[in-house]
Scaffold this motif. Structure first.
Motif, PDB file in Angstrom:
ATOM      1  N   GLU A  30      -2.369 -53.562  85.040  1.00 48.58           N
ATOM      2  CA  GLU A  30      -1.164 -52.811  84.675  1.00 48.58           C
ATOM      3  C   GLU A  30      -1.081 -52.555  83.169  1.00 48.58           C
ATOM      4  O   GLU A  30      -0.460 -51.582  82.741  1.00 48.58           O
ATOM      5  CB  GLU A  30       0.078 -53.555  85.157  1.00 48.58           C
ATOM      6  CG  GLU A  30       0.250 -53.529  86.659  1.00 48.58           C
ATOM      7  CD  GLU A  30       1.454 -52.702  87.071  1.00 48.58           C
ATOM      8  OE1 GLU A  30       2.573 -53.112  86.762  1.00 48.58           O
ATOM      9  OE2 GLU A  30       1.235 -51.646  87.681  1.00 48.58           O
ATOM     10  N   PRO A  34      -0.416 -48.455  84.737  1.00 43.86           N
ATOM     11  CA  PRO A  34       0.578 -48.828  85.748  1.00 43.86           C
ATOM     12  C   PRO A  34       0.174 -48.259  87.113  1.00 43.86           C
ATOM     13  O   PRO A  34      -0.229 -47.104  87.217  1.00 43.86           O
ATOM     14  CB  PRO A  34       1.871 -48.192  85.231  1.00 43.86           C
ATOM     15  CG  PRO A  34       1.654 -48.087  83.750  1.00 43.86           C
ATOM     16  CD  PRO A  34       0.198 -47.780  83.578  1.00 43.86           C
ATOM     17  N   LYS A  36       1.971 -48.169  90.146  1.00 39.89           N
ATOM     18  CA  LYS A  36       2.959 -47.723  91.122  1.00 39.89           C
ATOM     19  C   LYS A  36       2.752 -46.258  91.483  1.00 39.89           C
ATOM     20  O   LYS A  36       2.687 -45.386  90.609  1.00 39.89           O
ATOM     21  CB  LYS A  36       4.375 -47.919  90.591  1.00 39.89           C
ATOM     22  CG  LYS A  36       5.458 -47.638  91.625  1.00 39.89           C
ATOM     23  CD  LYS A  36       6.823 -47.985  91.091  1.00 39.89           C
ATOM     24  CE  LYS A  36       7.927 -47.717  92.122  1.00 39.89           C
ATOM     25  NZ  LYS A  36       7.752 -48.532  93.339  1.00 39.89           N
ATOM     26  N   GLU A  56       0.575 -53.299  97.252  1.00 37.99           N
ATOM     27  CA  GLU A  56       2.043 -53.315  97.297  1.00 37.99           C
ATOM     28  C   GLU A  56       2.656 -52.172  96.504  1.00 37.99           C
ATOM     29  O   GLU A  56       3.649 -51.566  96.931  1.00 37.99           O
ATOM     30  CB  GLU A  56       2.578 -54.645  96.777  1.00 37.99           C
ATOM     31  CG  GLU A  56       4.092 -54.759  96.854  1.00 37.99           C
ATOM     32  CD  GLU A  56       4.593 -56.143  96.505  1.00 37.99           C
ATOM     33  OE1 GLU A  56       5.817 -56.363  96.600  1.00 37.99           O
ATOM     34  OE2 GLU A  56       3.777 -57.000  96.137  1.00 37.99           O
ATOM     35  N   GLU A  57       2.086 -51.835  95.357  1.00 33.46           N
ATOM     36  CA  GLU A  57       2.650 -50.800  94.502  1.00 33.46           C
ATOM     37  C   GLU A  57       1.929 -49.453  94.637  1.00 33.46           C
ATOM     38  O   GLU A  57       2.456 -48.417  94.230  1.00 33.46           O
ATOM     39  CB  GLU A  57       2.603 -51.235  93.041  1.00 33.46           C
ATOM     40  CG  GLU A  57       3.500 -52.432  92.719  1.00 33.46           C
ATOM     41  CD  GLU A  57       4.978 -52.084  92.804  1.00 33.46           C
ATOM     42  OE1 GLU A  57       5.326 -50.900  92.672  1.00 33.46           O
ATOM     43  OE2 GLU A  57       5.788 -53.010  93.009  1.00 33.46           O
ATOM     44  N   LYS A  59       0.235 -46.001  96.146  1.00 29.50           N
ATOM     45  CA  LYS A  59       0.504 -45.031  97.210  1.00 29.50           C
ATOM     46  C   LYS A  59      -0.517 -45.206  98.321  1.00 29.50           C
ATOM     47  O   LYS A  59      -0.179 -45.183  99.507  1.00 29.50           O
ATOM     48  CB  LYS A  59       0.436 -43.610  96.648  1.00 29.50           C
ATOM     49  CG  LYS A  59       0.673 -42.526  97.699  1.00 29.50           C
ATOM     50  CD  LYS A  59       0.576 -41.140  97.073  1.00 29.50           C
ATOM     51  CE  LYS A  59       0.775 -40.051  98.124  1.00 29.50           C
ATOM     52  NZ  LYS A  59       0.639 -38.694  97.519  1.00 29.50           N
TER      53      LYS A  59
END
Length: 229
Positions: A30, A34, A36, A56-57, A59
């Motif tokens: 990260e 990042p 996400k 988890e984050e 797509k």
């Protein structure tokens, strides 16, 4: 030295026990990019060291590896966690079964080194092919992050001699920046430390683990990052 190819094909469960003794790398990744909402490709995904913590984050996650047995463990981990945004593919890293410009981030942990070793007489050509494929699947402003060893059982970076030219090529020929981090193994007890160290790293290091009572086995790692337009 143990045969890692055979380990990856036939002893994936024990390998997973070993790498589960290290901290995950989400924070390190990260800091570079990042994650996400990104479409992520994990090359040499193995038992899901990176894919399982990025899902988890992300797509989406596509985990690729040459060993179906290793990917079977990745599948189990991702299913158990309840993720549905992933798939696994058995693949050679030099020819990825992926569309052009289909990923925002490509990660590779402790896998490209087998092609980059000087023990491989074609290492320069193979590294060129892998980097070319990574760049092909990246979208504009995509990022590549590669993790490799910088020495096990040592507290300061001590890269294996047979990987030094590969590491230099990543910086000089392909524009990667790099940094070293500690990624120690923390075992439950000394018997486990000896067993798992002997299994993957061989007798010399395992004997040192016993001799010095290394329940925490130091590991230096190197990560290289590069963003491509």
């Amino acid at each position: 030295m143990p045969n890692h190819t055979e380990i990856y094909k036939h002893k994936a469960e024990t390998y997973y026990k070993l790498i589960s003794k290290q901290n995950n790398l989400v924070y390190t990744i990260e800091k570079i990019r990042p994650i996400k909402g990104l479409d992520i490709v994990d090359l040499g995904a193995g038992t899901g060291r990176l894919a399982s913590v990025l899902a988890e984050e992300a797509k989406s996650i596509i985990a690729l590896d040459a060993s179906q047995e290793m990917l079977n463990i990745t599948k189990k981990r991702l299913k158990k966690a309840g993720f549905t945004n992933w798939k696994t593919i058995v693949s050679d890293l030099r020819k990825l079964p992926l569309q052009d410009q289909s990923a925002d981030l490509v990660v590779a942990g402790w896998s490209i080194c087998y092609l980059g070793s000087e023990n491989n007489p074609y290492w320069e050509q193979d590294i060129y092919k892998v980097i070319k494929e990574m760049k092909r699947v990246l979208r504009s402003n995509g990022t590549i992050i590669i993790f490799e060893t910088h020495g096990t059982g040592v507290t300061s970076p001590a890269p294996p001699d047979f990987l030094k030219k590969y590491y230099t090529a990543l910086v000089d020929d392909y524009g990667f920046s790099h940094q070293c981090i500690r990624l120690d193994y923390t075992f439950d007890h000394i018997n486990q430390a000896e067993e798992l160290t002997r299994f993957f790293f061989g007798n010399d290091l395992a004997d040192k683990v016993v001799r010095e009572n290394l329940v925490q086995l130091p590991e230096c790692a190197r990560f290289c990052g590069c963003k491509y337009n």
